[in-house]
Write an enzyme that holds these catalytic residues in place. Structure first.
Site, mmCIF file in Angstrom:
data_model
loop_
_atom_site.group_PDB
_atom_site.id
_atom_site.type_symbol
_atom_site.label_atom_id
_atom_site.label_comp_id
_atom_site.label_asym_id
_atom_site.label_seq_id
_atom_site.Cartn_x
_atom_site.Cartn_y
_atom_site.Cartn_z
ATOM 1 C CE LYS A 132 -9.032 -1.354 1.224
ATOM 2 N NZ LYS A 132 -8.416 -0.413 0.279
ATOM 3 C CG ASP B 268 -9.914 2.088 -3.232
ATOM 4 O OD1 ASP B 268 -10.477 3.113 -2.800
ATOM 5 O OD2 ASP B 268 -9.275 1.305 -2.506
HETATM 6 P P1 NAP Z 1 0.211 -0.845 0.415
HETATM 7 O O1 NAP Z 1 -0.678 -1.892 -0.168
HETATM 8 O O2 NAP Z 1 0.773 -1.027 1.783
HETATM 9 O O3 NAP Z 1 1.430 -0.622 -0.625
HETATM 10 C C1 NAP Z 1 2.481 0.254 -0.291
HETATM 11 C C2 NAP Z 1 3.366 0.480 -1.514
HETATM 12 O O4 NAP Z 1 4.344 1.464 -1.162
HETATM 13 C C3 NAP Z 1 4.139 -0.760 -1.945
HETATM 14 O O5 NAP Z 1 4.335 -0.715 -3.331
HETATM 15 C C4 NAP Z 1 5.470 -0.582 -1.204
HETATM 16 O O6 NAP Z 1 6.554 -1.238 -1.831
HETATM 17 C C5 NAP Z 1 5.663 0.909 -1.332
HETATM 18 N N1 NAP Z 1 6.581 1.422 -0.300
HETATM 19 C C6 NAP Z 1 6.340 1.446 1.040
HETATM 20 N N2 NAP Z 1 7.407 1.987 1.678
HETATM 21 C C7 NAP Z 1 8.323 2.288 0.713
HETATM 22 C C8 NAP Z 1 9.633 2.846 0.752
HETATM 23 N N3 NAP Z 1 10.221 3.220 1.902
HETATM 24 N N4 NAP Z 1 10.281 3.028 -0.425
HETATM 25 C C9 NAP Z 1 9.698 2.661 -1.592
HETATM 26 N N5 NAP Z 1 8.462 2.101 -1.696
HETATM 27 C C10 NAP Z 1 7.785 1.923 -0.553
HETATM 28 O O7 NAP Z 1 -0.544 0.579 0.463
HETATM 29 P P2 NAP Z 1 -1.748 1.066 -0.474
HETATM 30 O O8 NAP Z 1 -3.026 0.770 0.194
HETATM 31 O O9 NAP Z 1 -1.483 0.582 -1.842
HETATM 32 O O10 NAP Z 1 -1.583 2.680 -0.383
HETATM 33 C C11 NAP Z 1 -0.566 3.349 -1.115
HETATM 34 C C12 NAP Z 1 -0.819 4.865 -1.102
HETATM 35 O O11 NAP Z 1 -2.067 5.158 -1.718
HETATM 36 C C13 NAP Z 1 -0.898 5.485 0.306
HETATM 37 O O12 NAP Z 1 -0.276 6.759 0.261
HETATM 38 C C14 NAP Z 1 -2.392 5.645 0.536
HETATM 39 O O13 NAP Z 1 -2.677 6.714 1.433
HETATM 40 C C15 NAP Z 1 -2.864 5.965 -0.864
HETATM 41 N N6 NAP Z 1 -4.278 5.603 -1.102
HETATM 42 C C16 NAP Z 1 -5.133 6.607 -1.475
HETATM 43 C C17 NAP Z 1 -6.456 6.322 -1.723
HETATM 44 C C18 NAP Z 1 -7.398 7.430 -2.126
HETATM 45 O O14 NAP Z 1 -8.625 7.247 -2.095
HETATM 46 N N7 NAP Z 1 -6.856 8.573 -2.511
HETATM 47 C C19 NAP Z 1 -6.940 4.997 -1.640
HETATM 48 C C20 NAP Z 1 -6.030 3.985 -1.265
HETATM 49 C C21 NAP Z 1 -4.702 4.314 -1.001
HETATM 50 P P3 NAP Z 1 6.965 -2.764 -1.432
HETATM 51 O O15 NAP Z 1 6.080 -3.654 -2.260
HETATM 52 O O16 NAP Z 1 8.399 -2.838 -1.769
HETATM 53 O O17 NAP Z 1 6.703 -2.908 0.054
#
Ligand code: NAP
Length: 280
Positions: free
Chosen positions: A67, A103
């Site tokens: 991305k 998004d």
């Molecule tokens: P990402 O960029 O990998 O970010 C992950 C986030 O989760 C970071 O803030 C990370 O914190 C936190 N995290 C991960 N493991 C954790 C733990 N054990 N305890 C506390 N915090 C934790 O992922 P993303 O793309 O933003 O996606 C995040 C969520 O949104 C996912 O569930 C994904 O499925 C969902 N999503 C949905 C859509 C939709 O269309 N509905 C679109 C995109 C994403 P750190 O910074 O500390 O690592």
């Protein structure tokens, strides 16, 4: 008009719902087009993006881990891509590649459609990854007065606020540690969004029940499983809870509209998803 195509570029891509959604939309509208998932490594990214300039290509979606890397390969970027530093959609305009981020706009459009109105109100966002960035942008776009970003890694929350703050000057951004969500707040939040990836893994951040009230909407961005611990806890504390399926459908619809110039058939999306869930 010759056969047209669009694709998903990422690695891995096998789990993606995008082919299901877009192929259902092409079929519903009787368009001679197809959508396919392409598993693309970092080494193959330049060639995969170059192929999108072909006259019969509509465009592409881009997912992890590309991305950010694709930004440098675009001819032009939309305003929200510049602010967010990541894109999820490429539009082929006669051989010129335009980067977009549906998004953020998809989340905003879905919230508007189901009557979630952040205008003039504070919001709490848990997480500071790509989805959290899109969420903060969407909340600010809909006029939230302030957004507080809480994250496990404090520096990531700080980076988010410093990166987005200048382009979202009408909304006050602040940040803190995720542990803060477990403490009793001074007042309930009108909107709480779980943008951590915990829900996707069957887990939930700890949120103090005092964060919620019957006037609060709790939004879980994960959509699989459809009901997460975050949503259950929010409902138990009196709030309305929603999952991320609406955001998923609307970000897909916006990409489809950019590629084809036609409104996406949302009923075809919904029917295709139901079929996919029944026969995974
Ligand atoms: P990402 O960029 O990998 O970010 C992950 C986030 O989760 C970071 O803030 C990370 O914190 C936190 N995290 C991960 N493991 C954790 C733990 N054990 N305890 C506390 N915090 C934790 O992922 P993303 O793309 O933003 O996606 C995040 C969520 O949104 C996912 O569930 C994904 O499925 C969902 N999503 C949905 C859509 C939709 O269309 N509905 C679109 C995109 C994403 P750190 O910074 O500390 O690592």
């Amino acid at each position: 008009m010759s056969h047209r195509w669009a694709c998903l570029i990422g690695q891995p891509v096998a789990h993606s719902l995008s082919p299901t959604l877009h192929n259902a939309a092409f079929a519903a509208l009787g368009m001679d087009a197809h959508y396919e998932a392409r598993d693309v490594s970092a080494e193959d990214l330049v060639d995969a993006v170059a192929a999108l300039r072909q006259f019969d290509c509509l465009g592409a979606n881009v997912t992890a881990p590309h991305k950010q890397a694709v930004l440098a390969l675009m001819d032009d970027l939309s305003d929200e891509v510049v602010a967010l530093g990541a894109l999820n959609t490429i539009v082929n305009q006669s051989g010129r590649l335009i980067g977009a981020n549906t998004d953020a706009r998809g989340l905003a459009r879905w919230m508007r459609q189901i009557g979630i109105d952040p205008a003039g109100r504070p919001a709490l966002v848990l997480g500071a990854g790509g989805a959290a960035r899109a969420t903060v942008w969407a909340l600010a776009d809909l006029g939230a007065s302030s957004v507080r970003v809480l994250n496990r890694t404090l520096e990531h929350a700080q980076s988010l606020v410093e990166a987005l703050g200048p382009s979202l000057s009408m909304t006050t951004l602040s940040y803190g540690s995720l542990a803060e969500a477990a403490e009793r707040p001074a007042a309930p939040w009108p909107i709480v969004v779980n943008a951590t990836s915990l829900g996707h893994h069957g887990l939930a951040p700890v949120v103090h029940p005092g964060c919620y009230s019957p006037a609060c909407v709790a939004i879980e961005l994960a959509y699989n499983p459809p009901e997460t611990g975050f949503m259950v806890a929010a409902r138990r504390a009196g709030a309305r809870a929603e999952n991320g399926l609406g955001m998923l459908l609307h970000q897909a619809a916006l990409a489809f509209e950019r590629w084809t110039g036609q409104a996406a058939p949302m009923d075809a999306y919904a029917a295709a998803l139901t079929e996919r869930v029944a026969h995974p």
